[in-house]
Design a protein around this motif. Structure first.
Motif, PDB file in Angstrom:
ATOM      1  N   THR A 405      22.094  23.930 -37.447  1.00 45.72           N
ATOM      2  CA  THR A 405      21.961  24.503 -38.666  1.00 45.72           C
ATOM      3  C   THR A 405      20.628  23.705 -39.349  1.00 45.72           C
ATOM      4  N   CYS A 406      20.904  22.436 -39.204  1.00 46.83           N
ATOM      5  CA  CYS A 406      19.659  21.379 -39.700  1.00 46.83           C
ATOM      6  C   CYS A 406      18.476  21.635 -39.054  1.00 46.83           C
ATOM      7  N   ASN A 407      18.330  21.868 -37.519  1.00 45.24           N
ATOM      8  CA  ASN A 407      17.255  21.918 -36.710  1.00 45.24           C
ATOM      9  C   ASN A 407      16.689  23.427 -37.122  1.00 45.24           C
ATOM     10  N   LEU A 408      17.421  24.423 -37.516  1.00 43.01           N
ATOM     11  CA  LEU A 408      16.859  25.804 -37.925  1.00 43.01           C
ATOM     12  C   LEU A 408      16.133  25.580 -39.080  1.00 43.01           C
ATOM     13  N   ILE A 409      16.697  24.963 -40.159  1.00 42.03           N
ATOM     14  CA  ILE A 409      16.318  24.762 -41.332  1.00 42.03           C
ATOM     15  C   ILE A 409      14.768  23.919 -41.235  1.00 42.03           C
ATOM     16  N   ARG A 410      14.873  23.029 -40.552  1.00 47.95           N
ATOM     17  CA  ARG A 410      13.569  22.206 -40.310  1.00 47.95           C
ATOM     18  C   ARG A 410      12.726  23.001 -39.719  1.00 47.95           C
ATOM     19  N   ASN A 411      12.743  23.907 -38.617  1.00 47.72           N
ATOM     20  CA  ASN A 411      11.820  24.838 -37.883  1.00 47.72           C
ATOM     21  C   ASN A 411      11.230  25.942 -38.675  1.00 47.72           C
ATOM     22  N   SER A 412      12.172  26.173 -39.749  1.00 52.28           N
ATOM     23  CA  SER A 412      11.770  27.254 -40.564  1.00 52.28           C
ATOM     24  C   SER A 412      11.052  26.944 -41.881  1.00 52.28           C
ATOM     25  N   HIS A 413      11.053  25.677 -42.177  1.00 53.62           N
ATOM     26  CA  HIS A 413      10.390  25.288 -43.381  1.00 53.62           C
ATOM     27  C   HIS A 413       9.676  23.860 -43.024  1.00 53.62           C
ATOM     28  N   LYS A 414       8.505  23.589 -44.165  1.00 54.38           N
ATOM     29  CA  LYS A 414       7.652  22.567 -44.064  1.00 54.38           C
ATOM     30  C   LYS A 414       8.270  21.549 -45.029  1.00 54.38           C
ATOM     31  N   ASN A 415       8.848  21.860 -46.195  1.00 56.23           N
ATOM     32  CA  ASN A 415       9.196  20.819 -47.070  1.00 56.23           C
ATOM     33  C   ASN A 415      10.982  20.920 -47.244  1.00 56.23           C
ATOM     34  N   VAL A 416      11.469  19.981 -46.438  1.00 52.16           N
ATOM     35  CA  VAL A 416      12.783  20.088 -46.451  1.00 52.16           C
ATOM     36  C   VAL A 416      13.113  18.404 -46.787  1.00 52.16           C
ATOM     37  N   PRO A 417      14.055  18.298 -47.955  1.00 48.61           N
ATOM     38  CA  PRO A 417      14.816  17.200 -48.292  1.00 48.61           C
ATOM     39  C   PRO A 417      15.647  16.572 -47.165  1.00 48.61           C
ATOM     40  N   PRO A 418      15.962  15.338 -47.558  1.00 46.58           N
ATOM     41  CA  PRO A 418      16.807  14.668 -46.403  1.00 46.58           C
ATOM     42  C   PRO A 418      18.111  15.567 -46.284  1.00 46.58           C
ATOM     43  N   ILE A 419      18.668  15.217 -45.022  1.00 40.74           N
ATOM     44  CA  ILE A 419      19.656  16.162 -44.566  1.00 40.74           C
ATOM     45  C   ILE A 419      20.802  15.093 -44.234  1.00 40.74           C
ATOM     46  N   ILE A 420      21.735  15.012 -44.589  1.00 42.28           N
ATOM     47  CA  ILE A 420      22.905  13.835 -44.731  1.00 42.28           C
ATOM     48  C   ILE A 420      24.242  14.389 -43.808  1.00 42.28           C
ATOM     49  N   ALA A 421      24.415  14.010 -42.835  1.00 43.37           N
ATOM     50  CA  ALA A 421      25.449  14.389 -42.106  1.00 43.37           C
ATOM     51  C   ALA A 421      26.793  13.938 -42.680  1.00 43.37           C
ATOM     52  N   LEU A 422      27.906  15.073 -42.651  1.00 44.85           N
ATOM     53  CA  LEU A 422      29.340  14.837 -43.299  1.00 44.85           C
ATOM     54  C   LEU A 422      29.923  14.923 -42.094  1.00 44.85           C
ATOM     55  N   THR A 423      30.784  13.801 -41.406  1.00 47.72           N
ATOM     56  CA  THR A 423      31.383  14.113 -40.371  1.00 47.72           C
ATOM     57  C   THR A 423      32.769  13.300 -40.289  1.00 47.72           C
ATOM     58  N   SER A 424      33.690  13.905 -39.761  1.00 48.36           N
ATOM     59  CA  SER A 424      35.026  13.242 -39.500  1.00 48.36           C
ATOM     60  C   SER A 424      35.182  12.524 -38.162  1.00 48.36           C
ATOM     61  N   ASN A 425      33.892  12.629 -37.354  1.00 50.93           N
ATOM     62  CA  ASN A 425      33.804  11.928 -35.879  1.00 50.93           C
ATOM     63  C   ASN A 425      33.432  10.431 -36.316  1.00 50.93           C
ATOM     64  N   ALA A 426      34.365   9.558 -35.873  1.00 50.42           N
ATOM     65  CA  ALA A 426      34.066   8.164 -36.189  1.00 50.42           C
ATOM     66  C   ALA A 426      33.884   7.210 -35.030  1.00 50.42           C
ATOM     67  N   LEU A 427      33.770   7.929 -33.742  1.00 49.41           N
ATOM     68  CA  LEU A 427      33.528   7.012 -32.708  1.00 49.41           C
ATOM     69  C   LEU A 427      32.279   6.074 -32.632  1.00 49.41           C
ATOM     70  N   PRO A 428      32.153   4.741 -32.600  1.00 46.10           N
ATOM     71  CA  PRO A 428      31.255   4.427 -32.477  1.00 46.10           C
ATOM     72  C   PRO A 428      29.698   4.972 -31.704  1.00 46.10           C
ATOM     73  N   GLY A 429      28.742   5.100 -32.574  1.00 49.98           N
ATOM     74  CA  GLY A 429      27.531   5.763 -31.730  1.00 49.98           C
ATOM     75  C   GLY A 429      27.490   7.252 -32.063  1.00 49.98           C
ATOM     76  N   ASP A 430      28.529   7.646 -32.986  1.00 47.88           N
ATOM     77  CA  ASP A 430      28.465   9.066 -33.333  1.00 47.88           C
ATOM     78  C   ASP A 430      27.354   9.571 -34.368  1.00 47.88           C
ATOM     79  N   GLY A 431      27.123   8.453 -35.315  1.00 51.40           N
ATOM     80  CA  GLY A 431      26.393   8.561 -36.365  1.00 51.40           C
ATOM     81  C   GLY A 431      24.790   8.471 -35.884  1.00 51.40           C
ATOM     82  N   GLU A 432      24.774   7.481 -35.110  1.00 54.52           N
ATOM     83  CA  GLU A 432      23.389   7.356 -34.379  1.00 54.52           C
ATOM     84  C   GLU A 432      22.855   8.406 -33.489  1.00 54.52           C
TER      85      GLU A 432
END
Length: 467
Positions: A405-432
């Protein structure tokens, strides 16, 4: 276990190698005797040597015996490979189980921790109610902390744990960690004090997430075992060689202290350095073990200096790279966390009703308004340029996931605000990994008002000055 054909096994391959190598012995011995007897190189000469030198009957058995010995070696190698495959499958199963367990536990914990947090901040409670809610809140945080520690320790011991050094403001990072504990410290009449060396650059290259994990663990322990007084976070530079720095961080408290015997086992697994923690059932005894392993990865050391009744000084060192000049020394007493009213309009993309309720209420408390999309397709339909200041994107959405969804929004629009992920995946490296795939930042569920406030402050600290 999948069995392979013998002809494709290591035993067959090594048998063939042994036979081929074994044939070299009788051939070489025959050639040497032909040369020594000054005979012509011919089949007749080879047959003559074989008949007149009985030692060749023994040498001629070399292909058989070498092939046999090599076959046994290959069979042992096959068994070793099968054992390794079983270990790898078991390790992968363990990692998958832990990841799924983490996700399944964190999802309902969003409602527990989030609602308790809002209950404290949005309602009026009497002293008895505050005590009850505080106990529930601390117990839920302890459960989450134990889960995080199990995941981290498993990842480190499997050898799959990597550091992710980035350009960070280390002074700011320390103050953010102190902000997280300001409510707890204030309730116990403990002052949090920071001293940052004038010789230490403000910006360095290091793993901010792992430094936060270490510092927050040490500050949390200091608050747990300090009833009243102050906790001093002192940061200094030990060595500087070219652009490499050795940095020392000390967390000095005025708490109950630790005896010499307990200090010897502090950094071993499941160690709890005070009987009160065992009686209260607080902690897993893994926190300091994980801190030590993380610091080892950072090429540093972890230690403690303490006397009973005199407080403790937990310190650690780590390697970092320098990128800016030194800053002016500052002694700062951290006040109560101020929750800024951000006046942001946010698109919340989330499918869990509980997470929607908690997120909306926390954002409302921080002065934000929200529109909710429950699927990626709905988010694509709702998003319009210059309408939203921020998008909070759940990763595990039905249909289109958060990354798509994030990539589709970025590909369809030029002016996109920051997109912050909300995730329950907490293994080291998931966020990165999410950031590498196109998101700007991430928040691990469950989160509190303090965590979201810090995240918004990082992105919109001076927002009200021009909005």
């Amino acid at each position: 276990m999948v069995r392979i054909s013998w002809f494709k096994s290591e035993a067959a391959r090594y048998t063939l190698y042994g036979i081929i190598f074994g044939f070299s012995f009788p051939i070489l011995a025959t050639i040497i005797d032909i040369v020594n007897l000054d005979l012509k190189f011919s089949w007749q000469s080879a047959i003559f040597v074989q008949k007149n030198h009985p030692i060749h009957y023994i040498i001629d058995t070399a292909p058989f015996f070498l092939g046999l010995f090599a076959m046994f070696g290959g069979r042992n190698l096959d068994k070793l490979k099968q054992t390794n495959e079983q270990i790898l499958k078991s390790s992968k199963f363990k990692q998958d189980f832990l990841a799924n367990m983490s996700h399944e536990i964190r999802t309902p914990m969003v409602g527990v921790i989030g609602m308790i947090d809002l209950l404290f901040k949005n309602t009026t409670l009497n002293d008895l109610q505050k005590e009850y809610v505080s106990t529930i809140h601390q117990s839920s945080l302890n459960l989450l902390d134990i889960l995080n520690q199990i995941l981290d320790l498993s990842k480190i011991e499997s050898g799959k744990f990597s550091l992710f050094p980035t350009n960070i403001n280390f002074k700011k990072l320390i103050h953010q960690n102190m902000d997280l504990f300001s409510a707890n410290s204030t309730s116990k009449e403990i002052k949090l004090i920071s001293t940052y060396s004038e010789k230490l650059p403000e910006n360095i290259i290091a793993d901010s997430n792992r430094l936060t994990q270490i510092i927050s663990n040490l500050i949390g322990n200091a608050i747990k075992f300090t009833q009243k007084g102050e906790i001093h976070i002192k940061t200094s530079i030990l060595t500087k060689k070219d652009n490499e720095l050795t940095i020392k961080v000390e967390i000095i408290d005025s708490g109950i202290g630790i005896n010499k015997k307990d200090q010897q086992t502090l950094f071993t697994r499941f160690s709890q350095f005070n009987e009160a923690s065992i009686i209260a059932g607080e902690g897993s005894g893994l926190g300091l073990t994980i801190c030590k392993k993380l610091i080892d990865l950072m090429k540093g050391e972890l230690g403690v200096e303490s006397e009973i009744g005199q407080g403790s000084n937990f310190w650690f060192t780590f390697k970092a790279n320098m990128i800016t000049p030194s800053i002016i020394k500052e002694n700062k007493v951290i006040p109560n966390t101020v929750f800024q009213k951000y006046n942001l309009h946010i698109l919340l993309v989330e499918d869990s009703e509980t997470s929607i309720l908690v997120s909306e209420q926390i954002l409302k408390y921080l002065g934000c308004t929200t529109d909710v999309a429950k699927t990626g397709k709905q988010a694509l339909h709702m998003f319009k340029e210059n309408q939203y200041d921020l998008i909070l994107m759940d990763i595990n959405l039905p249909g289109l996931n958060g990354i798509q969804t994030c990539n589709l929004i970025r590909n369809s629009h030029k002016n996109v605000p920051p997109i912050i992920a909300l995730t329950s995946n907490a293994l080291p490296g998931d966020g990165e990994r999410y950031i590498a795939k196109g998101l700007d930042d991430y928040i691990t569920k469950p989160f509190t008002t303090e965590i979201l406030n810090i995240k918004l402050k990082n992105w919109f600290g001076n927002y009200n000055s021009y909005h």
